[in-house]
Design a protein around this motif. Structure first.
Motif, PDB file in Angstrom:
ATOM      1  N   LEU A  38      -3.571   2.521   2.158  1.00 33.49           N
ATOM      2  CA  LEU A  38      -2.349   3.148   1.644  1.00 33.49           C
ATOM      3  C   LEU A  38      -1.800   2.473   0.392  1.00 33.49           C
ATOM      4  O   LEU A  38      -1.161   3.123  -0.445  1.00 33.49           O
ATOM      5  N   TYR A  39      -2.018   1.163   0.249  1.00 33.84           N
ATOM      6  CA  TYR A  39      -1.381   0.440  -0.850  1.00 33.84           C
ATOM      7  C   TYR A  39      -1.665   1.038  -2.236  1.00 33.84           C
ATOM      8  O   TYR A  39      -0.725   1.192  -3.032  1.00 33.84           O
ATOM      9  N   PRO A  40      -2.908   1.399  -2.579  1.00 31.95           N
ATOM     10  CA  PRO A  40      -3.149   1.933  -3.925  1.00 31.95           C
ATOM     11  C   PRO A  40      -2.308   3.168  -4.246  1.00 31.95           C
ATOM     12  O   PRO A  40      -1.946   3.391  -5.415  1.00 31.95           O
ATOM     13  N   ARG A  41      -1.962   3.956  -3.228  1.00 33.42           N
ATOM     14  CA  ARG A  41      -1.154   5.161  -3.457  1.00 33.42           C
ATOM     15  C   ARG A  41       0.324   4.817  -3.636  1.00 33.42           C
ATOM     16  O   ARG A  41       1.100   5.664  -4.104  1.00 33.42           O
ATOM     17  N   LEU A  42       0.724   3.606  -3.285  1.00 30.88           N
ATOM     18  CA  LEU A  42       2.130   3.198  -3.355  1.00 30.88           C
ATOM     19  C   LEU A  42       2.364   2.046  -4.329  1.00 30.88           C
ATOM     20  O   LEU A  42       3.471   1.529  -4.423  1.00 30.88           O
ATOM     21  N   LYS A  43       1.317   1.666  -5.030  1.00 32.79           N
ATOM     22  CA  LYS A  43       1.391   0.547  -5.972  1.00 32.79           C
ATOM     23  C   LYS A  43       2.537   0.751  -6.970  1.00 32.79           C
ATOM     24  O   LYS A  43       2.743   1.837  -7.484  1.00 32.79           O
ATOM     25  N   GLY A  44       3.299  -0.315  -7.216  1.00 35.59           N
ATOM     26  CA  GLY A  44       4.401  -0.238  -8.166  1.00 35.59           C
ATOM     27  C   GLY A  44       5.714   0.226  -7.577  1.00 35.59           C
ATOM     28  O   GLY A  44       6.680   0.452  -8.302  1.00 35.59           O
ATOM     29  N   THR A  45       5.777   0.354  -6.238  1.00 36.36           N
ATOM     30  CA  THR A  45       7.012   0.780  -5.566  1.00 36.36           C
ATOM     31  C   THR A  45       7.418  -0.254  -4.514  1.00 36.36           C
ATOM     32  O   THR A  45       6.602  -1.062  -4.067  1.00 36.36           O
ATOM     33  N   SER A  59       8.079   0.455  -1.476  1.00 37.71           N
ATOM     34  CA  SER A  59       7.315   0.799  -0.275  1.00 37.71           C
ATOM     35  C   SER A  59       5.931   0.151  -0.324  1.00 37.71           C
ATOM     36  O   SER A  59       5.425  -0.346   0.687  1.00 37.71           O
ATOM     37  N   GLY A  60       5.322   0.146  -1.507  1.00 36.83           N
ATOM     38  CA  GLY A  60       4.025  -0.496  -1.667  1.00 36.83           C
ATOM     39  C   GLY A  60       4.096  -1.978  -1.350  1.00 36.83           C
ATOM     40  O   GLY A  60       3.191  -2.541  -0.707  1.00 36.83           O
ATOM     41  N   ALA A  61       5.178  -2.623  -1.805  1.00 35.17           N
ATOM     42  CA  ALA A  61       5.357  -4.055  -1.521  1.00 35.17           C
ATOM     43  C   ALA A  61       5.467  -4.302  -0.020  1.00 35.17           C
ATOM     44  O   ALA A  61       4.859  -5.240   0.521  1.00 35.17           O
ATOM     45  N   ASN A  62       6.239  -3.456   0.675  1.00 34.23           N
ATOM     46  CA  ASN A  62       6.401  -3.619   2.122  1.00 34.23           C
ATOM     47  C   ASN A  62       5.099  -3.336   2.869  1.00 34.23           C
ATOM     48  O   ASN A  62       4.768  -4.030   3.838  1.00 34.23           O
ATOM     49  N   VAL A  63       4.369  -2.323   2.426  1.00 37.90           N
ATOM     50  CA  VAL A  63       3.090  -1.990   3.056  1.00 37.90           C
ATOM     51  C   VAL A  63       2.106  -3.151   2.905  1.00 37.90           C
ATOM     52  O   VAL A  63       1.429  -3.548   3.855  1.00 37.90           O
ATOM     53  N   GLU A 112      -3.985 -10.297  -2.314  1.00 36.97           N
ATOM     54  CA  GLU A 112      -3.967  -9.933  -3.735  1.00 36.97           C
ATOM     55  C   GLU A 112      -2.931  -8.835  -3.997  1.00 36.97           C
ATOM     56  O   GLU A 112      -2.174  -8.899  -4.963  1.00 36.97           O
ATOM     57  N   SER A 113      -2.879  -7.843  -3.108  1.00 36.85           N
ATOM     58  CA  SER A 113      -1.910  -6.753  -3.263  1.00 36.85           C
ATOM     59  C   SER A 113      -0.476  -7.254  -3.122  1.00 36.85           C
ATOM     60  O   SER A 113       0.424  -6.847  -3.864  1.00 36.85           O
ATOM     61  N   THR A 114      -0.252  -8.155  -2.155  1.00 37.50           N
ATOM     62  CA  THR A 114       1.090  -8.692  -1.935  1.00 37.50           C
ATOM     63  C   THR A 114       1.553  -9.498  -3.141  1.00 37.50           C
ATOM     64  O   THR A 114       2.705  -9.360  -3.592  1.00 37.50           O
ATOM     65  N   ARG A 115       0.676 -10.330  -3.681  1.00 39.22           N
ATOM     66  CA  ARG A 115       1.013 -11.103  -4.878  1.00 39.22           C
ATOM     67  C   ARG A 115       1.287 -10.180  -6.061  1.00 39.22           C
ATOM     68  O   ARG A 115       2.211 -10.403  -6.851  1.00 39.22           O
ATOM     69  N   GLU A 116       0.483  -9.134  -6.185  1.00 42.17           N
ATOM     70  CA  GLU A 116       0.664  -8.177  -7.286  1.00 42.17           C
ATOM     71  C   GLU A 116       2.035  -7.516  -7.208  1.00 42.17           C
ATOM     72  O   GLU A 116       2.756  -7.422  -8.203  1.00 42.17           O
TER      73      GLU A 116
END
Length: 372
Positions: free
Chosen positions: A151-158, A160-164, A186-190
């Motif tokens: 799910l993260y790539p679809r929410l990147k930059g939001t 919600s993406g950070a929480n996911v 990596e996603s969490t740091r991003e």
């Protein structure tokens, strides 16, 4: 949220559109509410349709002002809307059963709402967050982490993406799955480093916690220590910027944990004593002082602090304070005193009304007593 969100003037436009209710989950008078709308984690935010008395929004976790306004708008639309997408209907059903504590059914409905979501569905982020929260609360860590990675790539930059990303990372850390940890770390740091995402200091603090869990799951003691130092520096900076005593006290629990983990619990004492002065009726600073003094080996001071906390508290949270008192007595070498404290805790836990009483907690206390 009391300190940073509910005071914001942007929320004034909602004053006549909602009946505002804050529920003290520790107060036995609210047990009937808790039977109907179980609270498994704090904070839990609801928007309730007054005609059906059904939750149309059920959100676990803190929210910034933009996040809260979106939740309120979504709730109002769910109550008033004459037509909805299939995903809207599924999400509303998921929220309703999640509010009733039916985790398996809510997971299925959240998943369906995501799978059937139309392009640019405005509630996709909230559905994804709630889906992962439900999986995490159920303890389905593998599915939680796998779905977060998807799910993260679809929410990147939001937000919600950070929480996911951070929720998924915590699940991956519990699994100790190196591939999932690497991807979600990596996603969490991003997300953490994205300046365009509006997050509260408390949200960022929670993300640090997930990053520490990830390093520890990899047996990276040095890496975990480095993240803790970075985390503490961040919290010290946030506390220094606080405009009120309440805002500063928001960071007490995480700062205390870090002071203890970094082997300097004595640094927590002035902070917690100040909070105790600022909020004389609050049990929290005294309970936290007890933890700090215990970590310092000052057991008499720890007992005095936990007894002050017990005198000021009520409801299920008192049980944790009984546990702390028993642990202090064990560390002091007074097993008989610890046994008596745990017996008090069991009697107290059994006396709580339905909605607050937990058979799982009672069994845990009895197991702890048996071990002594």
């Amino acid at each position: 949220m009391r300190a940073f969100v509910f005071t914001d003037k942007a929320l004034e436009r909602y004053a006549g559109r909602f009946v505002w209710l804050a529920v003290d989950t520790e107060n036995g008078k609210n047990s009937k509410f808790l039977q109907k709308y179980p609270v498994h984690a704090l904070p839990t935010l609801y928007v309730i349709d007054p005609k059906r008395e059904a939750a149309v929004v059920h959100y676990v976790g803190g929210a910034t002002v933009p996040q809260l306004t979106k939740l309120l708008n979504d709730g109002e639309n769910a109550v008033r809307a004459k037509s909805q997408t299939r995903s809207d209907t599924l999400l509303a059903s998921a929220e309703k059963v999640a509010a009733e504590g039916l985790t398996d059914e809510s997971i299925k409905l959240y998943q369906q709402s995501i799978e059937k979501a139309p392009k640019n569905w405005p509630r996709f982020g909230r559905a994804a967050e709630s889906y992962l929260t439900a999986l995490s609360l159920k303890g389905d860590n593998e599915r939680c982490a796998e779905e977060a990675r998807t799910l993260y790539p679809r929410l990147k930059g939001t937000s919600s993406g950070a929480n996911v990303a951070s929720t998924g990372l915590s699940c991956a850390a519990d699994l100790k799955r190196a591939d999932l940890i690497a991807s979600l770390e990596e996603s969490t740091r991003e997300a953490f480093n994205d300046p365009k995402i509006a997050m509260s200091g408390d949200d960022r603090s929670g993300m640090y916690g997930a990053l520490v869990e990830a390093r520890e799951a990899q047996n990276d003691t040095a890496g975990a220590h480095k993240v803790r130092e970075e985390w503490l520096a961040f919290l010290e900076g946030e506390a220094a910027k606080a405009k009120t005593a309440e805002q500063r006290a928001v960071y007490d629990p995480h700062r205390l944990t870090l002071y203890i983990d970094l082997k300097m619990p004595e640094k927590a004492i002035p902070m917690l004593e100040q909070t105790a002065r600022d909020f004389p009726n609050d049990y929290n600073p005294h309970a936290r002082l007890a933890a700090a003094y215990k970590a310092m080996g000052k057991y008499d001071e720890a007992l005095a602090a936990i007894d002050r906390a017990l005198a000021k508290s009520y409801g299920p949270r008192r049980i944790g304070q009984f546990r702390t008192r028993a642990d202090i007595l064990v560390a002091k070498g007074d097993k008989e005193g610890a046994r008596q404290t745990l017996q008090q805790a069991i009697e107290y836990a059994k006396s709580l009304p339905s909605g607050q009483r937990s058979e799982k907690t009672i069994a845990s206390l009895e197991k702890k007593l048996s071990a002594l």
